[in-house]
Design a protein around this motif. Structure first.
Motif: not given
Length: 150
Positions: A80-81, A84, A141-142, A144-148
């Motif tokens: 995910h990161r 991003w 999907k990744y 759309r949402e920022s990783p931690n």
């Protein structure tokens, strides 16, 4: 004398045109899944065009300036990161394998979700990793949402 020059010329030609012997394995040869290979072939080309200038073709980075991807704890920790960062870039200090890096990575906003999927599929299925296909839907999907931490 002509025979000696011919021999030397032929020897130099054969040596220069022979495949370079390196300890670097053919990373695509490690992939046996045909679905993964479909993504990885183009992913390798995209990686070489957009990423390898800094992270190097072998993924080992540039010393203390640019972090490695190969065998890197930071890279392995989150697909995910990685997705991003490929799209949005990264600024600020990070620690990779105990080494601190603070060189900004530029965004690659021009890359499509499919292209990012191909790059990440390639990277996460070489150097001993076998994450399988990372699809364009996964990438969307990744993104759309920022990783931690972002």
């Amino acid at each position: 004398m002509k025979g000696v020059f011919s021999f030397l010329f032929l020897s130099v030609l054969v040596f220069a045109c022979s495949p370079k012997s390196t300890n670097e394995e053919n990373t695509l040869a490690q992939i046996s899944d045909p679905e993964v290979m479909k993504f990885a072939v183009n992913g390798k080309r995209l990686y070489e065009n957009y990423c390898a200038n800094c992270h190097q073709s072998d993924g080992r980075g540039l010393g203390k300036l640019i972090p490695p991807l190969r065998d890197a704890d930071y890279f392995k920790a989150s697909i995910h990161r990685t997705v991003w960062i490929i799209r949005n870039g990264q600024k600020g200090e990070i620690t990779v394998n105990g080494q601190k890096y603070d060189q900004p990575m530029p965004a690659n906003a021009q890359l499509t979700p499919l292209e990012i999927a191909q790059i990440t599929t390639y990277l996460y299925n070489i150097w001993g990793m076998e994450e399988g296909v990372i699809s364009a839907a996964d990438v969307e999907k990744y993104l759309r949402e920022s990783p931690n931490g972002y």
